[in-house]
Design a protein around this motif. Sequence first.
Motif: not given
Length: 287
Positions: A12-41
């Motif tokens: 169950c953990h192996n099915a649910v957990n990876p969806l959490h991790s999608t954000v760390y590989f997402s260009p949307d995270l880079d965009k949102e963090f750059a918008g608040v001044g954090v531009d280093d991955p």
Amino acid sequence: MTTLAPRAGRRCHNAVNPLHSTVYFSPDLDKEFAGVGVDDPRAAYFAGRGAAMGEVGPGVIAAAFYNFSYELVARHIPAVWRVASPGTVLDARLRAVDSTLRRVLGKEAVASDEMAEAARLALRATEACTRHARPLYAAHADLPVPEQPHLAYWHAATLLREHRGDGHVAALLSAGLDPVEALVSHTATGKGMSPRWVLATRGWHRTDLDAAAGRLRERGLLDGAGELTEAGTALRAELEEHTDRLDSAPYEHLGAAGVERLTELGQGFLMAAVGAGAFPHDLLGKD
């Protein structure tokens, strides 16, 4: 006494957990963090995952995350808090999660009855999580549950991920595996992060990995080719079993039928995310 089939909680953990991790590989995270001044991955990762703990220093992040080089963490923490407060970071992260899930799952899945059901089941499982000796879980458990089902599901997946992860760190300590030895031995299973990703993201050097492999060979856990020995395979298996025992409460609380259904729903969402290219193709493996 358990009511679950063997390893049902882990599946169950192996099915649910990876969806959490999608954000760390997402260009949307880079965009949102750059918008608040954090531009280093790397700064974005340390801040995004650690912000729930507040304006902590590099020692706290390195301790809680376990397998990152302290020197790498210290290059970004606490400097990132002078750019964006933890509250600002958490808001940016949730916006990135929202756009990421809408993109990789599709609007219909995000708004579906299945998503709402998955959120209810996952949140029910978190009711049995415990805070003691689990800093990352405890910090995230103090955050409010988002109202929208897809964000509530992601939040619950985060709680379940960090609850198991905190327990896994305890199991690694019990097994006598330091951060680099843990990475090298996990890679040797074929299910861990590939060496190129370890070197690119964890702050270690090739000499660190080679030295850790040497220590594992001295313990009889790796052979000369870098493959797990019988003893090494047994140790990694016991690590997962130990982690299962420390992480059994949420799944026992949810019950066999609930675990089976959450696993089914989680696998469906995960396969959709994989199909949408949510994860790097070379993330896992021995090479």
